[in-house]
Motif scaffolding. Structure first.
Motif, short mmCIF file in Angstrom:
data_model
loop_
_atom_site.label_atom_id
_atom_site.label_comp_id
_atom_site.label_asym_id
_atom_site.label_seq_id
_atom_site.Cartn_x
_atom_site.Cartn_y
_atom_site.Cartn_z
N UNK A 114 -13.43 9.53 35.60
CA UNK A 114 -14.01 8.66 36.63
C UNK A 114 -14.65 7.42 35.98
N UNK A 115 -14.47 6.27 36.62
CA UNK A 115 -15.11 5.07 36.11
C UNK A 115 -16.62 5.24 36.19
N UNK A 116 -17.31 4.82 35.18
CA UNK A 116 -18.75 5.02 35.14
C UNK A 116 -19.16 6.26 34.37
N UNK A 117 -18.19 7.10 34.01
CA UNK A 117 -18.53 8.32 33.25
C UNK A 117 -19.18 7.93 31.92
N UNK A 147 -24.06 6.92 24.82
CA UNK A 147 -23.65 5.91 23.84
C UNK A 147 -22.54 5.01 24.37
N UNK A 148 -22.11 5.24 25.59
CA UNK A 148 -21.08 4.37 26.14
C UNK A 148 -20.70 4.81 27.53
N UNK A 149 -19.86 4.01 28.19
CA UNK A 149 -19.42 4.39 29.52
C UNK A 149 -18.03 3.83 29.81
N UNK A 150 -17.35 4.50 30.72
CA UNK A 150 -15.99 4.12 31.09
C UNK A 150 -16.07 2.96 32.09
N UNK A 151 -15.32 1.88 31.84
CA UNK A 151 -15.34 0.73 32.75
C UNK A 151 -14.09 0.68 33.63
N UNK A 205 -5.15 6.54 31.05
CA UNK A 205 -5.74 5.61 30.08
C UNK A 205 -7.10 5.18 30.62
N UNK A 206 -7.95 4.77 29.69
CA UNK A 206 -9.25 4.28 30.12
C UNK A 206 -9.74 3.21 29.16
N UNK A 207 -10.51 2.29 29.69
CA UNK A 207 -11.25 1.33 28.86
C UNK A 207 -12.71 1.72 28.94
N UNK A 208 -13.41 1.54 27.84
CA UNK A 208 -14.82 1.93 27.83
C UNK A 208 -15.58 0.99 26.93
N UNK A 209 -16.88 0.90 27.20
CA UNK A 209 -17.78 0.20 26.28
C UNK A 209 -18.51 1.27 25.50
N UNK A 210 -18.38 1.21 24.17
CA UNK A 210 -18.90 2.29 23.32
C UNK A 210 -19.67 1.68 22.16
N UNK A 266 -17.00 12.98 23.73
CA UNK A 266 -17.06 13.89 24.87
C UNK A 266 -17.79 13.22 26.02
N UNK A 267 -17.25 13.43 27.21
CA UNK A 267 -17.87 12.88 28.41
C UNK A 267 -18.23 14.04 29.34
N UNK A 268 -19.53 14.32 29.50
CA UNK A 268 -19.91 15.41 30.40
C UNK A 268 -19.81 14.95 31.85
N UNK A 269 -19.17 15.77 32.65
CA UNK A 269 -19.03 15.48 34.07
C UNK A 269 -19.60 16.67 34.82
#
Lengths: 203, 1003
Positions: B925-928, B943-947, B959-964, B976-979
């Motif tokens: 999900x975007x924002x993860x 430390x980062x999030x999915x944009x 695929x995903x873009x993220x700021x990390x 790892x992205x906890x959801x």
């Protein structure tokens, strides 16, 4: 492919206004709405100054009016004052290309911009006894005859849209220059606002 | 109940020929045209109309106007219903249905009235004191409890079937109120030729004159009103608006008024006219002739039904031809109650006068005595008795100190108490205009002080009460206002002749002392609507509240829908008495708009449904509609989101569209992108300063992608700019950023660099744009284009050319947001639909496929192209995006200094990366959030999030873009992205997933 073979479609083409025409009250409609045929609209930036004014006059036969909120006309050519260094030249559609290049040539030595914006705005004419009331529903400018009359021009927010308003007749009649993408919304808005006065669509 | 037992046989402004049936609380009644609900009920002897807010005490009709605190009814049925309607202002219409509020199960027997017995337990501040603890009880217990108990009436639940309109209007002089002063003002202003608006809240102009027996020019006042109206109608620039309440007075003489166009008509019979119209008025000058409200007197049980204001009683007799009872006690501290007593007597009531002053006005007293009216001078009402209707009053002679009584109290039986505590100028609008209200000790009331705006008060609104003075002050105010607006006329208006009045001064008298020293004042009501008693106000003062604003909030006095029109002055006086200071030291609370409540319908007007907000459409919109596009709102634009074929899910459609754009031809309506024409000798220099990268060396015929930063060095928009000629550029912006970017360019041009010769003009609306992408795009275009060489050498990537497409003059720009070989075709807007349909027809054999914004997002994400505003959020620098190479070191540009700050150079800034989930089917999900270390529950170090995140059909995986943080150094690492209820592992990659070398793009 010759030009006649491609189809020009106005911003309001899809509304089927021709079919609506005459559907309103036969007579006594307080408001008459009409989509105007395409016209050449050229944005002139430059001046003010004698060189600029003269050069424009040389091509259009109209001197740019310097008074804010006013327009000047000569035959089928009109210049609307939009700002201290901005005018809109309005003329018959078929002369668009020719005038555009003549203006560009005549003004070339000056700091100017001449931009063809003929397709940027739809033009709707609003007339009838209650035309002003319809405008006052969506526009906070003072349109009383003592302040705004035939020849007056204003740009303002109208019904949440940016509209260029030009009063063409004291009867009254107004030309509303509406940004193309907003035209359908604004037409619906006008029909709705005019409903209480009785509205007729003309083509 | 058709018998109007209390209707007088003659007189009044009602039309006895037109009987009007209505019902109240299920009971049927008949009134006459011209009645209000209140007057019609009184004609039947009905005084009990509601229950009070807090103690559920029975309440009657107090007033005859806007100040009514008690008689608030639910009026109308179903979708037409309105709560809290003042019975004193609701005009009767056939079939009107009204019900009382705040009672259960019935008005006569109300279970809630038990709280009245417990009133000693509900002192001021009860809610603050009681519902404090424990805090966790607030949401679950206290709030629902209070909400159920609070509120009068109910709002309709169905959609409103009525029309509401708005109208802007300008005038030279706005006169508010068409009583004596207002009419006089409008007449004198109107005759100068000024544009005058006269707004009056009543169904007919005249104000209190309608309810008086005063003569003007030796004729009944109504004749003077009629001739004044006739004069006004003959003036073409004068507009008289009855049933119009000016509700708000704002800056720069901007006022708002509500015209009740059809509220007095049966629902659904107004035709094309609106039910209400909101006027937005810009007045050069304002005359406030808003009149005055009478003050109640404060004594024990002063809230019993049958107790009303003396002036109101007079209105009911004279205007509505209603006898408000059989036997009246008129109690007063001033002269104005005497004419009321006389009028009540003349209509057949038995009348007693109780005057707190020891010396009543001689002439008036004599006139009263002539009618066998007994006058008790120097007496006060100690208490009223009765429950659902006043039955009796106790009065007593005041002692010398006027804080207690002497002698034996007397009892008088009565079914009406008409009280007058003096007049309060209606200073509400004056106060809203930011004028300061001052206390006038001579007049015992608050009056307008100095004006702040172009405004003046006249007549009773100005504390000028005698009629002759109202007329002359109104006339002068109108004349002065017109003159100030530039309109003069020689010669004065004749003064109408009015019977002379000389008044005895009113006595400053605020509250009857308790029957014995120390007895409670908890039934001495000050604010009827909110059930605030003198005891509550005294308690607030004892508890240390000094500021009237605090007392107001603590006791809730003046906080009802009536805004304390009848209670504020009394409350202030009682505070000042308790504190032993002058009322002027207590001050007044702020009056706020609206003067009387407005409906939401009026405020919304026609800004509802499809007209709520402009919808912007492109020239190709109807094609999109006809082909089943699902639309996405981008700003005000409707953009095709995806085009589902029969039976397709959104993902199916997007997958198909993405595949077509890379394997055949995809076509996108790109009309909405912002387009700015930039011309001038310094255009290139200007762009150099705006963009982080250089434009001066860009050759005519070529295009360049540019990044714009704010002064803070953060990316705020991006787009491709084409150099059309040496001094001529065409900039494109994001769809949502178009207006903002143009304003940004103008701001820098006009305020910082006026010396640069450059003009900006928006041409967004001038061109329709179809963008075709994919391996067959060129082949298709070559079939349709003339006068232009489309080959990769003649028209390489990032260049533009002119020719004709389908015969239409077109500019073809080779830019690509999909990563495929793309051609952006710009034609004048009116040809947009034709261009599109021609491309679709000719492209059919190549499998041309329209794609929407969703597929566009996926395709660009496959290439790692950012979207400003999605992958950036105002905290992202060009370098964070991996676009550091676009930041010129050789020139200055907006944001350059900020980019040199250490914080912008930190190695651990959040940087754009790609993420590939371990399970290729999982779409993040975007924002993860990407966390440092997964813990059983938050907080975890983020430390980062999915944009941006999509399923890519072309890659067969997500695929995903993220700021990390420090992302560029972490390629290849696992994060790892906890959801909620799961965690997703992913590998950090470069933010490009497809055709890294860009060969397809350049093809």
């Amino acid at each position: 492919m010759p030009a006649s073979e491609y189809l020009r479609q106005s911003a309001l083409a899809a509304l089927g206004l021709a079919a609506k025409a005459g559907a309103g009250p036969a007579r006594g409609a307080g408001v008459i709405l009409r989509e105007c045929a395409p016209r050449a609209q050229l944005c002139l930036r430059g001046g003010p100054g004698a060189d600029f004014e003269k050069a424009v006059e040389g091509v259009l036969g109209v001197r740019p009016p310097l008074e804010s909120g006013m327009s000047a006309r000569n035959g089928d050519r009109t210049l609307l004052w939009l700002g201290p260094d901005e005018w809109l030249a309005v003329l018959p559609d078929e002369r668009s290309e020719e005038v555009l290049s003549r203006l560009r040539d005549a003004l070339a030595p000056l700091h100017v911009a001449v931009v063809d914006v003929s397709h940027s705005r739809a033009v709707v004419e609003l007339s009838g006894a209650h035309a002003r009331s319809v405008l006052q529903k969506g526009c906070h400018l003072d349109l009383h005859p003592s302040r705004f009359r035939a020849g007056s021009v204003a740009q303002s927010k109208f019904a949440r849209c940016h509209v260029l308003l030009h009063q063409t007749d004291d009867a009254p009649a107004y030309d509303l220059y509406i940004q193309r993408s907003f035209a359908r919304y604004l037409w619906s808005w006008l029909e709705d606002a005019a409903a209480e006065f009785g509205v007729t669509v003309e083509v | 109940m058709n018998e109007q037992r209390f209707r007088l046989f003659a007189g009044g402004r009602i039309d006895r020929e037109r009987a009007v049936r209505f019902d109240f609380d299920g009971e049927r009644y008949t009134g006459f045209a011209g009645d209000t609900v209140a007057s019609a009920l009184l004609a039947h002897g009905v005084h009990l109309v509601g229950r009070s807010f807090k103690y559920h005490r029975p309440r009657g009709i107090l007033s005859a106007g806007a100040e009514e605190p008690n008689a608030l009814l639910q009026v109308g049925r179903g979708a037409y219903t309105l709560p809290n309607q003042r019975a004193t202002q609701v005009e009767l219409y056939a079939g009107l249905s009204a019900t009382s509020q705040n009672r259960w199960p019935s008005l006569r027997f109300d279970a809630g009235a038990v709280s009245s017995l417990l009133s000693p337990l509900f002192p001021a501040g009860f809610y603050y004191k009681t519902f404090m603890w424990p805090p966790s009880f607030w949401l679950r217990h206290y709030e629902p409890l209070i909400r159920r108990a609070a509120g009068l009436g109910r709002s309709p639940t169905e959609p409103d079937p009525d029309r509401y309109e708005k109208m802007h209007v300008h005038c030279d002089v706005l006169v508010v109120g068409a009583g004596a002063a207002g009419l006089a003002a409008a007449l004198s202003a109107g005759r100068t030729g000024a544009r005058v608006m006269l707004a009056d809240e009543q169904s007919e102009p005249g104000g209190w004159l309608l309810g008086s027996k005063t003569a003007i020019d030796d004729a009944p006042a109504v004749e003077w009103i009629a001739s004044a109206l006739e004069d006004l109608r003959s003036m073409p620039e004068v507009r008289v608006l009855p049933r119009t309440t000016v509700t708000g007075y704002y800056d720069h003489n901007y006022l708002v008024a509500l015209e009740r166009v059809g509220d007095h008509l049966p629902p659904g019979t107004g035709g094309a006219r609106p039910r209400q119209r909101l006027w937005k008025i810009r007045a050069r000058q304002v005359v406030l002739a808003t009149g005055a409200h009478e003050r109640p007197l404060v004594f024990r049980n002063n809230d019993r039904p049958g107790i009303m204001l003396a002036g109101a009683a007079r209105q009911y007799v004279n205007r509505y031809a209603v006898r408000p009872g059989e036997s009246a006690v008129v109690v007063t501290n001033n002269d104005s109650a005497y004419p009321a007593a006389i009028d009540l007597s003349d209509c057949g009531m038995q009348v007693h006068i109780v005057d707190v002053r020891s010396r009543p006005p001689e002439a008036m007293a004599a006139a009263a005595r002539q009618r066998s009216i007994e006058i008790f001078a120097g007496h006060a009402l100690v208490a009223a008795h009765g429950h659902a209707r006043v039955r009796e009053v106790t009065l007593a002679s005041l002692d010398a100190a006027r804080t207690g009584y002497t002698g034996t109290p007397r009892r008088l039986s009565c079914d009406l108490v008409a009280m007058s505590g003096g007049l309060n100028p209606a200073v509400h609008l004056f106060s809203q205009s930011r004028g300061r209200i001052v206390y006038s000790p001579e007049r015992g009331c608050f009056v307008p002080g100095e004006s702040v705006q172009a405004e003046r008060s006249a007549g009773a609104a100005n504390g000028t009460f005698p009629l002759a003075y109202c007329l002359s002050e109104g006339r002068e105010a109108g004349k002065a206002a017109a003159a100030a607006a530039g309109f003069r006329k020689r010669g004065g208006l004749r003064s109408p002749k009015v019977e002379g009045e000389r008044e005895q001064p009113a006595e400053a008298w605020w509250i009857s002392p308790p029957s014995r020293a120390g007895a409670p004042l908890n039934k001495h009501f000050v604010d009827f609507q909110n059930d605030v008693s003198a005891a509550d106000i005294a308690l607030a003062a004892r508890e240390g509240y000094r500021s009237v604003e605090h007392v107001k909030r603590y006791t809730t006095t003046g906080m009802g829908t009536d805004q304390g029109k009848t209670s504020n002055t009394n409350a202030i006086a009682i505070i000042s008495q308790t504190l032993g200071v002058d009322p002027s030291q207590v001050g007044v609370t702020t009056f706020r708009p609206p003067y009387t409540p407005l409906t939401f319908g009026a405020l919304a007007g026609r800004d509802i449904g499809e007209l709520a907000d402009p919808v912007r459409t492109t020239p190709m919109h109807d094609w999109h509609l006809a082909h089943g596009a699902a639309f996405e709102d981008v700003g005000q634009w409707k953009r095709p989101w995806y085009y589902p074929a029969a039976g397709e899910s959104m993902q199916d459609a997007v997958d198909r569209e993405c595949l077509a754009a890379r394997n055949a031809i995809g076509i996108l309506d790109a009309t909405t992108l912002g387009k700015i024409d930039i011309q001038g000798a310094d255009a290139a220099e200007f762009l150099d300063r705006i963009y982080t990268n250089g434009f001066r060396k860009l050759a005519p015929g070529r295009c360049r992608y540019g990044l714009m930063c704010g002064e803070d060095g953060m990316v705020f928009d991006d787009g491709v700019t084409a150099r059309l000629a040496d001094r001529h550029f065409l900039m494109s912006t994001t769809t949502g950023g178009a207006a903002r970017v143009l304003a940004w360019l103008e701001e820098w041009s006009q305020t910082e660099w006026p010396e640069l010769e450059v003009y900006f003009n928006s041409v967004t609306e001038q061109y329709a744009v179809a963008s075709i992408s994919g391996p067959f795009a060129r082949a298709l275009l070559e079939e349709l284009a003339t006068g232009i060489d489309l080959g990769p050498e003649a028209l390489p990537f990032m260049s533009w050319g002119e020719g004709r497409v389908a015969g239409i003059p077109a500019r073809i720009v080779r830019v690509s947001f999909t990563g495929e070989s793309s051609f952006e075709i710009n034609v004048p807007s009116d040809y947009g639909l034709y261009l599109w349909t021609t491309l679709m027809r000719a492209g059919a054999r190549y499998g041309i496929t329209p794609f929407g914004t969703e597929a566009m997002h996926v395709l660009r994400a496959e290439k790692g192209f950012i979207i400003a505003g999605q992958d950036t959020d105002g905290t992202v620098t060009p370098d964070d995006l991996g676009l550091g190479r676009m930041v010129s070191r050789h020139k200055d540009f907006i944001g350059k200094r900020s980019l040199a700050r250490p914080d912008c150079r930190r190695a651990d800034r959040k940087q754009l990366v790609g993420l590939l989930t371990e399970d290729p089917q999982t779409v993040l999900p975007e924002g993860a959030q990407i966390v440092d270390r997964v813990l059983p529950r938050p907080p975890m170090k983020m430390i980062g999030h999915v944009t941006s995140s999509y399923f890519s059909a072309n890659l067969g995986r997500s695929i995903a873009l993220a700021l990390l943080r420090g992302g560029r150094e972490r390629h290849g690492e696992r994060v790892v992205l906890p959801l909620p209820k799961r965690r997703v592992a992913a590998t950090v990659t470069a933010p490009v997933f497809y055709d890294e070398q860009g060969e397809r793009l350049r093809a």
